[in-house]
Design an enzyme around this catalytic site. Structure first.
Site, PDB file in Angstrom:
ATOM      1  N   GLN A   1      -6.705  -8.931  -2.144  1.00 18.16           N
ATOM      2  CA  GLN A   1      -5.738  -9.557  -1.249  1.00 18.16           C
ATOM      3  C   GLN A   1      -6.371 -10.702  -0.468  1.00 18.16           C
ATOM      4  O   GLN A   1      -5.677 -11.411   0.252  1.00 18.16           O
ATOM      5  CB  GLN A   1      -5.191  -8.509  -0.258  1.00 18.16           C
ATOM      6  CG  GLN A   1      -4.495  -7.356  -0.940  1.00 18.16           C
ATOM      7  CD  GLN A   1      -4.063  -6.259   0.026  1.00 18.16           C
ATOM      8  OE1 GLN A   1      -4.215  -5.091  -0.269  1.00 18.16           O
ATOM      9  NE2 GLN A   1      -3.512  -6.611   1.181  1.00 18.16           N
TER      10      GLN A   1
ATOM     11  N   ARG B   1       0.402  -0.710   4.348  1.00 14.89           N
ATOM     12  CA  ARG B   1       1.520  -1.565   4.742  1.00 14.89           C
ATOM     13  C   ARG B   1       1.707  -1.540   6.255  1.00 14.89           C
ATOM     14  O   ARG B   1       2.822  -1.400   6.758  1.00 14.89           O
ATOM     15  CB  ARG B   1       2.800  -1.115   4.039  1.00 14.89           C
ATOM     16  CG  ARG B   1       3.810  -2.245   3.886  1.00 14.89           C
ATOM     17  CD  ARG B   1       4.955  -1.801   3.011  1.00 14.89           C
ATOM     18  NE  ARG B   1       5.924  -2.864   2.868  1.00 14.89           N
ATOM     19  CZ  ARG B   1       6.668  -3.044   1.785  1.00 14.89           C
ATOM     20  NH1 ARG B   1       6.546  -2.244   0.758  1.00 14.89           N
ATOM     21  NH2 ARG B   1       7.544  -4.009   1.717  1.00 14.89           N
ATOM     22  N   CYS B   2       0.589  -1.584   6.966  1.00 18.94           N
ATOM     23  CA  CYS B   2       0.663  -1.559   8.423  1.00 18.94           C
ATOM     24  C   CYS B   2      -0.483  -2.357   8.968  1.00 18.94           C
ATOM     25  O   CYS B   2      -1.606  -2.215   8.530  1.00 18.94           O
ATOM     26  CB  CYS B   2       0.526  -0.142   8.933  1.00 18.94           C
ATOM     27  SG  CYS B   2      -0.357  -0.035  10.479  1.00 18.94           S
TER      28      CYS B   2
ATOM     29  N   GLU C   1       5.533  -5.309   7.329  1.00 15.25           N
ATOM     30  CA  GLU C   1       5.058  -3.986   7.711  1.00 15.25           C
ATOM     31  C   GLU C   1       5.895  -3.312   8.795  1.00 15.25           C
ATOM     32  O   GLU C   1       5.755  -2.116   9.021  1.00 15.25           O
ATOM     33  CB  GLU C   1       3.603  -4.105   8.170  1.00 15.25           C
ATOM     34  CG  GLU C   1       2.746  -4.685   7.068  1.00 15.25           C
ATOM     35  CD  GLU C   1       1.378  -5.117   7.550  1.00 15.25           C
ATOM     36  OE1 GLU C   1       0.417  -4.977   6.804  1.00 15.25           O
ATOM     37  OE2 GLU C   1       1.276  -5.600   8.692  1.00 15.25           O
TER      38      GLU C   1
END
Lengths: 788, 167, 289
Positions: free
Chosen positions: A223, A373-374, A743
């Site tokens: 990423q 996803r946070c 998120e």
């Protein structure tokens, strides 16, 4: 309805433009890392430890090397010769690449088999014989703090315990005073369980080292390609792999969610193997390896407390955390923030006192502490504040919606300074919750609930009104391994008016190829269709810190807007020159400059761009290109109001999510379709830890659910039909008023679900349930209360 | 010991000698170099490798290549020409039924058989129908919508609006 | 995940298959749907030397009614059962159970014969067949033998099928008017193995008295289990709340579940009672419809 300033043909911001990237994925033409095949490519497979804590007595490769196609077995001792057996984590801790003597968690890499085929590599892995001397591991983080606990990190000189660091923030004394004097104090112990992103594509790479020109091409699921290039240079610079000789290419990524931020040992071993053998080496994880060894998320044990008045005013909060980091601190947090952005945990409420502290410990579990996803521990914080707010409401007998409305920071009070020092940029919390309540018919549901309770039926309504903190981050506070957390955009417009734009971020499904084009289209009026977006190749893209923590729109998206504005300024100059008027006489309409009062005297952006190559003012630099590295002045603070309605089967404990309404405020919206898609996906990754997912270890450190048979990723059946909406409160400091959204739903959903289930069970004196809340746990809680 | 097999993939016949243990998904991805069929798990759980075998959706990671001898396979590469979109592909694009795209080929092949058996499925039937295909990105809402879109198109009916619906 | 090497045989007649079984003995495994076996081989929990693929043997894929018996070939796929109208008209329990087995793509491969021959109490068909009092046809080179389901399961992954035999057909007696059947399991998520599962078939006479009942339990014991005391509690009685409660209590007492990730032993004992009540009601409703 979102207002659009541009036509559909241009498709700037606000248009639900269909995604430009979809074509290749829908035709099976995506290019994921396992799709890459190079001439003479070898395959790597990894032997992993069956034990959580053991000394390696011997590694016998004889049988493996006898298998046709198996070329080498690489051990920690081999890497030690090149000083490649250790690497830094993103939090400046240290981590083994391969062990030379001790394994520290189950599924840890022990050695690697290199072979001419995937099948031979796996056969080799099965044939390697490793003998271990098993030791008693430290699994429980509370026990890790005991004086009698064995010290795990004996590699660290002088280390006498398993404590990693202590962090605290806020107003300690004032908090204690308020708690001592408050009319109402509530407290709950909560565990935010260890979970795993489990993107459908696992991690992997193809390391392609060319001896002749000392060049490494590294295709990998990352990423953050630029940051990874720098880390590789830091790890392997001493063997000649300096940064200009490393090209990291991040091809299409099959989901990231934070799990593809870290550097895993497998990547480094593959590089070492390619470096030593001189052929490309492919390494692709199995799902079980991915679940069992790659970075986990969460694993915070939190004591949450709230002090307030009997009539519902929140006065102070206190959070004490024990963080289980596993074998090493491999969190992906900005350096200054070992607990990430946990300090957003004072929530959406107007009070001025809070104290938070955290102790981190080592245990014999896999390392991690990445997002799921946070962004940086916000989920943990939001769960704590939103659960304890409900607990407080229950205690004083006031509806949790009323308590929230009573305590919300008011719209006119932004920018608002939190007790932890954050400056919330903007928000309209009352409007969000009101819209959510109207949508579900909140008071109607409360009536229905009362009737159902009379019939002995369990129905619950749960609210979560969260404030997120994303877009890391301003360079004065935010860096990873010293690199400031700016991000970048480079726009090149070709003579015919079509463009290519490159970014330091990397989409893993977020739709950057579409949304970045829309941002540029919004500013320059060039149709988004004509703007090619490219990311993920460190040789061509400008340096950036990558995509995670909902930072792409706040940082690279801002960079795109600023770079495009630079070009618009240039366009104005060229238009003035072409139309023979002064710049002040020009007016802009998306896609063209025209002379004020004489709209027939017009130059389209395409004509202007062509002129920038063919007919530009003397002294002006030719061409139509701009680059910007954007350093955000502040973070952005998206918010949301979620309401969940559940029914619980008293006899079986089964939980049925009847409705879930999510109102998000992510500021100005670039593409409503994509924003909604992000919210849907985040909500399913919210219900996952709330009701299904947790990595479970036994006392010997064996993972009990290391495959997708038992690690329960929700299907379309478990995932409810989400209802979504939005309020729009632009960020005042962001160039396009946007905030980031990927998120928010993962952060906001779990407490809404937990609050709904606890609300359903509250008539029986149940005040808290630990996530994931399963039918079994519900039944057990009801049984303890004598209900079943 | 290898076995000689003959299979038809997307209309083209292939003859190969394969090891009995070769998994069908590896035959497709490695031997035939069609990489649209993906691998996401070890336990037949995720559905990323779903293809059609004689018209039935199957998980190609749990079938041996030798078992596909004489069979007719369809992979994502075979559902339309490269410059065309069939109704499902169009439905996924128009309704934002994909994010990272990794599960998408499997989803489309599964949905193909679903609509074959049940041309006008309810939302619940669609959800149960794709329950062997995991998606980590989309939250499934828009996949359901995409399949409904294709169902309408297949039946010659105007599909519902593809604009996002907000409360 | 890649299996260890093995040889592969694909007989086209049963005789050929028996010959291969004779030749390879314990080293061979029969490959039917393969959706239990291949995952175990990929994880290398199983490494047979030879796979004998019976999928190309004709005559094992029928669902036919023969007088008062329903005959199902061993190679019938779960998805074929799901859509078998006549079978489901007689035994609606098959619609209940197939929907809950794994997922549609797995059901396109998984076979009813494999589901039973695997001898796994976590599989769903064993309980159903116990409730339906099925007979299992086992074939060998010396011919066929028919075994009542009650004598079929011997232990963990152990059944009456010997190393040189193949399960070829399932025969289910059709009961007369007033018969209904139902199945349900609690699962952590769709397609999971059961936390607890209950299969019921019963026949009610005109007065509502139970004249026949079969009850099978899923994943509540090491070996697939028939709830005999529960059946006895119902037989010859009318379905009053007390009678049903007694049957539920018996099942809770008689099963032998273990603690695992799905729940505690106590929870499972509780669940079997709840599910049994519900399935009795559902089967009875169907019986009276």
């Amino acid at each position: 309805m979102i207002e659009c300033k541009t036509s559909k043909a241009i498709s700037g911001m606000g248009h639900s433009m269909k995604r430009k990237e979809d074509g290749r994925f829908l035709h099976g033409q995506g290019n994921y890392v396992d799709d890459i095949k190079l001439p003479d490519m070898l395959y790597m497979d990894i032997v992993r430890s069956p034990y959580a804590y053991a000394k390696i007595k011997n590694i016998d490769s004889t049988a493996a090397l006898a298998i046709p196609g198996v070329l080498a077995v690489i051990t920690g001792k081999d890497l030690e010769q090149y000083n490649l057996h250790w690497m830094p984590t993103l939090m400046s801790d240290t981590q083994m690449v391969l062990p030379t003597d001790t394994v520290m968690y189950q599924a840890q890499e022990v050695c690697a088999v290199i072979a001419t085929s995937r099948y031979a590599a796996r056969d080799g892995r099965e044939a390697v014989k490793v003998s271990y001397e098993v030791m008693k591991p430290v699994i429980d983080p509370y026990k890790a703090m005991d004086a009698s606990a064995p010290v795990l990190r004996t590699d660290k000189e002088g280390k006498k315990d398993n404590h990693i660091w202590h962090w605290e923030a806020g107003q300690k004394e004032r908090t204690e005073k308020i708690f001592a004097e408050a009319e109402v104090v509530v407290k709950e112990q909560m565990h935010i369980p260890r979970i795993h992103v489990s993107s459908i594509e696992t991690c992997g790479c193809v390391a392609d080292y060319h001896k002749v020109n000392n060049q490494l091409n590294m295709y990998m699921t990352t990423q953050a390609p630029h940051a990874i290039r720098t880390v590789i240079a830091l790890v392997a610079g001493h063997v000649g792999l300096t940064e200009e000789k490393i090209r990291v290419i991040s091809p299409d990524i099959g989901g990231g969610f934070g799990g593809k931020v870290p550097v895993y040992p497998g990547y480094v071993i593959a590089i070492a193997a390619s470096f030593l053998i001189g052929q490309p080496v492919k390494w692709i994880e199995d799902r079980s390896e991915n679940l069992q060894a790659d970075s986990f998320a969460r694993d915070y044990h939190i004591t949450a407390e709230m002090a307030g008045t009997k009539d519902g005013k929140i006065l102070a909060t206190r959070f004490k955390i024990l963080a289980d980091h596993g074998y090493t601190d491999a969190s992906a947090n900005p350096s200054k923030f070992p607990t990430g952005m946990f300090s957003i945990g004072t929530g959406s409420y107007d009070y001025d006192t809070s104290f938070m502290e955290c102790d981190a410990v080592y245990t014999n579990k896999p390392p991690g502490g990445v997002a799921y996803r946070c962004s940086f521990r916000v989920t943990e914080a939001v769960h704590a504040i939103e659960r304890i707010t409900d607990r407080f409401s229950l205690e004083i007998g006031k509806d949790p919606a009323d308590v929230r409305m009573q305590n919300f920071i008011k719209k006119e009070d932004f920018p608002w300074k939190s007790p932890m020092g954050w400056e919330y940029d903007s928000g309209d919390y009352h409007a969000g919750l009101k819209l959510a309540m109207d949508t579900v018919d909140y008071w109607g549901l409360r009536k229905k609930q009362a009737e159902m309770r009379k019939e002995g039926k369990l129905m619950g309504i749960g609210i979560s009104t969260f404030t997120e903190i994303v877009g890391a981050g301003p360079s004065k506070d935010f860096d990873i391994l010293g690199i400031k957390m700016f991000d970048s955009a480079e726009i090149r417009v070709h003579p015919t008016g079509k463009a290519i734009a490159r970014f330091g971020t990397k989409s893993q499904g977020q739709g950057h190829e579409t949304t970045y084009a829309q941002i540029i289209a919004e500013v320059l009026g060039i149709p988004a269709e004509n703007i090619q977006v490219e990311e993920g190749d460190t040789d061509t893209a400008p340096y950036g810190l990558g995509t995670y923590a909902s930072r792409s729109t706040p940082t690279a998206g801002a960079a795109a807007a600023v770079a495009a504005r630079k070009l618009k300024d240039k366009a104005r100059k060229i238009a003035a020159y072409l139309l023979e008027v002064s710049e002040e006489d020009l007016e802009w309409e998306p896609g063209k400059f025209f002379v004020k009062g004489a709209p027939e005297k017009v130059k389209t952006i395409q004509e202007i761009v062509f002129a920038s190559y063919t007919n530009f003012p003397q002294g002006m630099e030719a061409g139509f290109e701009a680059t910007h590295y954007y350093d955000p002045p502040n973070l952005t603070f998206p918010s949301g109001a979620y309401i969940c309605v559940v029914e619980v089967d008293k006899e079986t404990g089964a939980i049925d999510v009847k409705r879930f309404v999510a109102i998000d405020d992510c500021g100005n919206i670039i593409n409503p379709m994509i924003v909604q898609g992000q919210v849907h996906g985040g909500l399913t990754q919210g219900i996952a830890p709330a009701m299904y997912e947790e990595l479970i270890y036994d006392e010997d450190g064996n993972i009990l659910n290391g495959t997708l048979m038992d690690y329960l990723v929700p299907t379309a059946v478990e995932s409810p039909s989400w209802e979504t909406g939005h309020t729009v409160t632009p960020s005042p400091h962001h160039p396009i008023g946007a905030k980031g959204v990927g998120e928010s739903p993962t952060v906001g959903a779990p407490p809404a679900i937990a609050n709904a289930i606890v609300d359903a069970l509250s008539p029986y004196g149940i005040t808290h349930m630990e996530i994931p809340i399963t039918p079994f746990k519900v039944w057990k809680a009801l049984k303890e209360k004598g209900v079943v | 010991m290898t076995k000689h097999i003959k299979i038809t993939v997307n209309g083209t016949e292939h003859e190969l000698d394969v090891e009995p243990r070769l998994l069908l998904v590896h035959l497709i991805r490695e031997n035939l170099a069609m990489t649209g069929t993906h691998i996401g798990c070890d336990t037949t759980s995720c559905g990323a490798c779903t293809i059609l075998m004689d018209g039935k959706s199957v998980k190609s990671c749990t079938i041996l290549a030798v078992q596909a001898n004489g069979k007719n396979l369809t992979t994502i590469e075979g559902v339309s020409a490269e410059n065309e979109y069939n109704h499902l592909q169009e439905g996924f694009k128009e309704n934002h039924g994909l994010h990272c795209g990794f599960c998408t080929p499997g989803m489309i092949l599964r949905a193909t058989e679903l609509l074959e058996n049940n041309p006008d499925p309810t939302e619940e039937e669609i959800r149960w129908g794709i329950s062997g295909n995991l998606c980590r990105c989309t939250g499934y809402n828009n996949i359901v919508k995409a399949i409904k879109y294709a169902s309408a198109k297949n039946r010659g009916i105007e599909p519902a609006s593809t604009e996002p619906e907000f409360v | 995940m890649i299996p260890a090497p093995f040889d592969y045989e694909s007989p086209t007649t049963l005789e050929e298959a028996f010959g291969l079984l004779d030749r390879y003995g314990d080293e061979a495994k029969i490959l039917s749907g393969g959706h239990s076996l291949i995952p175990m081989m990929k994880l290398r929990f199983a490494s047979p030397e030879v796979l004998i693929d019976i999928n190309n043997i004709p005559g094992l894929s029928h669902i036919t009614k023969d007088g008062n018996t329903m005959k199902i070939g061993a190679l019938v796929r779960e998805s074929e059962i799901e859509h078998a109208k006549e079978l489901i008209a007689h035994f609606p329990i098959f619609a209940d159970v197939t929907k809950l087995i794994a997922d549609p793509s797995v059901r396109n491969r998984g076979t009813i014969g494999g589901n039973l021959a695997h001898g796994d109490a976590a599989n769903d068909h064993p309980a159903v067949m116990l409730a339906l009092r099925a007979n299992i046809v086992i074939s060998g080179k010396d011919g066929n033998r028919t075994v009542p389901i009650d004598e079929f399961f011997h232990g963990f992954y152990m059944t009456e099928v010997q190393a040189n035999e193949i399960l070829t057909e399932i025969q289910i007696p059709i009961h007369g008017k007033g018969t209904g059947s139902a199945y349900h399991k609690m699962e952590r998520k769709v397609g999971d193995y059961a936390t607890a599962g209950v299969a019921v078939q019963l026949t009610l006479d005109a007065n509502g008295t139970v004249t026949y009942v079969g009850i099978g339990l899923t994943n509540l014991s090491p070996v697939p289990m028939r709830a005999e005391r529960s059946e006895a509690a119902l037989l010859g009685k009318k379905l009053t709340d007390e009678v049903i409660a007694e049957a539920a209590k018996c099942a809770s007492e008689d099963c032998s579940p273990s603690d695992d990730l799905r729940g505690s032993e106590e929870y499972k004992r509780h669940l079997v009672g709840v599910l049994l009540k519900r399935m009795i009601h559902k089967a009875a409703e169907r019986a009276m419809a």
